[in-house]
Enzyme design. Structure first.
Site, PDB file in Angstrom:
ATOM      1  N   LYS B  37       0.847  -1.204   0.000  1.00 38.94           N
ATOM      2  CA  LYS B  37       0.000   0.000   0.000  1.00 38.94           C
ATOM      3  C   LYS B  37       0.874   1.243   0.000  1.00 38.94           C
ATOM      4  O   LYS B  37       1.922   1.279   0.618  1.00 38.94           O
ATOM      5  CB  LYS B  37      -0.829   0.037   1.291  1.00 38.94           C
ATOM      6  CG  LYS B  37      -2.183  -0.623   1.187  1.00 38.94           C
ATOM      7  CD  LYS B  37      -2.959  -0.328   2.462  1.00 38.94           C
ATOM      8  CE  LYS B  37      -4.085  -1.298   2.675  1.00 38.94           C
ATOM      9  NZ  LYS B  37      -5.077  -1.266   1.598  1.00 38.94           N
ATOM     10  N   GLY B  38       0.416   2.297  -0.674  1.00 39.02           N
ATOM     11  CA  GLY B  38       1.097   3.588  -0.598  1.00 39.02           C
ATOM     12  C   GLY B  38       0.548   4.387   0.580  1.00 39.02           C
ATOM     13  O   GLY B  38      -0.649   4.396   0.831  1.00 39.02           O
ATOM     14  N   GLY B  40       2.022   7.674   1.287  1.00 41.69           N
ATOM     15  CA  GLY B  40       2.752   8.932   1.228  1.00 41.69           C
ATOM     16  C   GLY B  40       1.922  10.134   1.625  1.00 41.69           C
ATOM     17  O   GLY B  40       2.282  10.874   2.541  1.00 41.69           O
ATOM     18  N   GLU B  41       0.813  10.357   0.935  1.00 39.11           N
ATOM     19  CA  GLU B  41       0.077  11.604   1.092  1.00 39.11           C
ATOM     20  C   GLU B  41      -0.963  11.565   2.212  1.00 39.11           C
ATOM     21  O   GLU B  41      -1.270  12.600   2.793  1.00 39.11           O
ATOM     22  CB  GLU B  41      -0.634  11.969  -0.220  1.00 39.11           C
ATOM     23  CG  GLU B  41       0.308  12.319  -1.358  1.00 39.11           C
ATOM     24  CD  GLU B  41       0.843  11.095  -2.081  1.00 39.11           C
ATOM     25  OE1 GLU B  41       0.445   9.966  -1.716  1.00 39.11           O
ATOM     26  OE2 GLU B  41       1.680  11.256  -2.984  1.00 39.11           O
TER      27      GLU B  41
END
Lengths: 327, 74
Positions: B37-38, B40-41
């Site tokens: 899973k990302g 980052g934001e």
């Protein structure tokens, strides 16, 4: 790229002679400020005289005083047993300065010689009387959040960024200087200058003169001391305001006190009147508050730094409370 | 005023408290073949508000403008 000549001095005498006779020559030790200034084209020596090989690194305590060689590293002084036992305020102030990497390079003499400066001094596109005499002061009407509230002039409102200097002025240190005309000593409080009409001169060292040592006479300030530094983040930031406080207590009575501030003036700022008001008094927050108000007399803020008029006295009270052990 | 990261203050190690790492042990086959899973934001949305609220809790001052510098609490 600006070309310069580099010489490694093997004796103090040749180092001084070389630097005294050449207007464009400068001493270099740790170089943590000078190299920075050279990279940005602010300072442009044509000859660097490296003094790192001179025997000025020792820290020793002969009769009644600690003598710290000008080339002793900031980190070496901060962890030296003599300093920790006798002048812990100095160790605290040193450890509050810069970063571990810089403290491992920077020397005591170099720390004293770092420029009193502000962002307008560093930005060559901006006016700055310190960098370019007569060009004006960008900070006076500019972004002056970090600037002076004491002792400034209309030529310069920069502050001296050193933490070590604040402790040394509080501890009544003496500066030992060797020069082309011989040796002399200067009380630490007279070493740095206020800007006046010559903001380009940070201190009273003459051309070719070399700091050889700093001495601190033994004093009773080895127990109730505190260096409080208030800054925008927890490390590697200049002080918004800092306070060096040292108390000599007899029970709850203040027998002696030393008090100085950083981040408020062109030089480390000793608070003599506040000290006088504290001697003989009983330790309490109220007493400290009164002294802090005396300390702030004559302070004046600019557009963005008026918060220091409140932060200053609060920091003095906090530093004294911590030094006295009042929670 | 500032033209490099020496003058532009970002948090340094001394500012950062202990970080608690939580592993989400679940495959996400949609984003990529690794199943990772990302993240980052997503945390950027709430963290300034969370810090501002924590500071409010500690000081009683609710500052609605970044950065949260000491002068704003006087």
């Amino acid at each position: 790229m600006i070309q310069f000549q580099y010489i490694r001095a093997s004796t103090q005498k040749t180092a001084i002679e070389t630097t005294a006779k050449d207007a464009t020559a400068m001493f270099i030790a740790g170089g943590t400020n000078l190299v920075d200034l050279m990279k940005r084209g602010i300072t442009t020596p044509q000859k660097l005289v490296d003094i790192n090989n001179l025997p000025l690194k020792n820290i020793d305590a002969s009769t009644g005083r600690i003598r710290i060689g000008a080339l002793a590293l900031n980190s070496a002084v901060a962890e030296n047993k003599l300093v920790l036992d006798r002048q812990p305020l100095l160790a605290q102030a040193l450890n509050a300065g810069a970063s571990a990497q810089l403290r491992n390079m920077a020397t005591v003499g170099g720390n004293m010689m770092q420029r009193t400066r502000c962002p307008y001094f560093y930005d060559t596109a901006m006016p700055c009387n310190k960098r370019e005499p007569g060009s004006g002061c960008g900070a006076l009407e500019g972004f002056n959040r970090m600037h002076a509230i004491f002792g400034f002039s209309d030529k310069c409102i920069a502050v001296n960024p050193s933490d070590m200097n604040v402790a040394l002025v509080a501890l009544d240190a003496t500066v030992h200087i060797a020069g082309p005309k011989g040796n002399r000593t200067v009380p630490f409080i007279n070493f740095h200058r206020l800007p006046g009409d010559l903001p380009q001169k940070d201190n009273n060292l003459e051309k070719g003169e070399l700091i050889t040592a700093v001495e601190i006479a033994d004093n009773p300030f080895n127990k109730h001391v505190h260096y409080l530094k208030i800054r925008d983040r927890a490390s590697y930031a200049f002080a918004l305001v800092s306070v060096a406080a040292a108390l000599h207590l007899d029970g709850n009575t203040i027998k002696g006190v030393r008090l100085a501030m950083g981040g408020v003036a062109h030089k480390p700022w000793r608070l003599t009147e506040a000290e006088k008001a504290l001697v003989g008094k009983t330790v309490s927050e109220g007493t400290f508050r009164q002294a802090a108000e005396i300390a702030m007399q004559g302070a004046k803020g600019f557009k963005y730094n008026s918060f220091k008029l409140k932060m200053g006295p609060n920091a003095i009270v906090e530093a004294l409370k911590t030094a006295a052990g009042i929670v | 005023m500032g033209f490099d990261l020496a003058g532009y203050h970002v948090p340094v190690k001394a500012d950062v408290p202990d970080i608690h790492v939580v592993l989400i042990d679940k495959r996400d086959p949609i984003v990529n073949r690794m199943g990772a899973k990302g993240m980052g934001e997503i945390p950027l949305v709430g963290f300034t508000a969370a810090i501002a609220n924590a500071v409010f809790h500690a000081t009683g001052e609710l500052i609605r403008e970044l950065p949260l510098t000491p002068d704003k609490f006087l």
